[in-house]
Design an enzyme around this catalytic site. Structure first.
Site, PDB file in Angstrom:
ATOM      1  CB  ALA A  56      -0.915  -0.004   1.217  1.00  0.00           C
ATOM      2  CB  ILE A  82       5.085   1.174   3.779  1.00  0.00           C
ATOM      3  CG1 ILE A  82       4.449   0.778   5.109  1.00  0.00           C
ATOM      4  CG2 ILE A  82       4.778   2.630   3.426  1.00  0.00           C
ATOM      5  CD1 ILE A  82       2.940   0.764   5.117  1.00  0.00           C
ATOM      6  CE  LYS A  83       4.023   0.173  -5.134  1.00  0.00           C
ATOM      7  NZ  LYS A  83       3.161  -0.036  -6.324  1.00  0.00           N
ATOM      8  CB  ILE A  84       8.629   4.354   0.256  1.00  0.00           C
ATOM      9  CG1 ILE A  84       7.908   4.078   1.585  1.00  0.00           C
ATOM     10  CG2 ILE A  84       9.410   5.662   0.322  1.00  0.00           C
ATOM     11  CD1 ILE A  84       8.840   3.935   2.773  1.00  0.00           C
TER      12      ILE A  84
END
EC number: 2.2.1.2
Length: 216
Positions: A56, A82-84
């Protein structure tokens, strides 16, 4: 090589999961926006369908904002990754997430240098975009080979997710290039299962079987 599905459509995710071949899901703000639903609600529902990593993405551009979102998203479910985005602020957030035990997927990777930086920052995954590189005349699969070589040379634990997959050949090439994972759209997943000779063979078997069936 594992297969993830790249979508936020829960119907597609359920259908793909029913095939027994999906190990995780990747989403992004664009995919979730298409669904016209609350972001957290969609992510939570996805975690109830697939028992694996669910990426996400944060939308903040500064490290502090990214971390705030990361903590909130990670609280939804233990499988959340966590997509960064691959920026200098993103690298700071990736390091901070690692120190808090939050898994990360550094996205929008277009060079081996970017992948190396993300790995050194502590990324769990990196997502090089194969199709988008091909679109501008560069070698997307070649980038997967380069990243895999570098990670193998130095025993880096970060896993490679081959992303921006446009067709089944990209999946096959990603597997040969050393990607740990390919994240594929539902349409491509279905295309992977198809071959005209398979269909032709089934038709031939059925025709032969019909010859053996007594006519009423």
């Amino acid at each position: 090589m594992l297969l993830f599905i790249d979508t936020a459509n829960v119907d597609e995710i359920r259908a793909a999961n029913a095939l027994g071949v999906i190990a995780g899901v990747t989403t992004n703000p664009s995919l979730i926006a298409r669904e016209g639903r609350d972001f957290a609600e969609v992510v939570k529902e996805i975690t109830s369908i697939v028992d694996g990593p669910i990426s996400a993405e944060v939308i903040s551009l500064d490290a502090e904002g990214m971390m705030k979102e990361a903590v909130e998203l990670a609280a939804i479910h233990p499988n959340i990754v966590i997509k960064i985005p691959m920026t200098t602020e993103g690298l700071k957030a990736t390091r901070a997430c690692m120190e808090k035990g939050i898994k990360t997927n550094v996205t929008l990777i277009f060079s081996a240098n970017q992948a190396l930086l993300a790995a050194r920052a502590g990324a769990t995954y990196v997502s090089p975009f194969v199709g988008r590189l091909d679109d501008i005349g560069q070698d997307g699969i070649g980038l997967i080979y380069d990243i895999a070589d570098i990670f193998n040379n130095y025993d880096l634990a970060t896993q490679i997710i081959s992303a921006s997959i446009r067709h089944p050949l990209h999946v096959q090439q990603s597997a040969k290039a050393g990607a740990h994972i390919a994240t594929v759209p539902y349409k491509v997943l279905l295309q992977m299962a198809k071959h005209p000779l398979t269909d032709k063979g089934i038709d031939a078997f059925l025709a032969d079987w019909a010859k053996l069936t007594p006519k009423a």
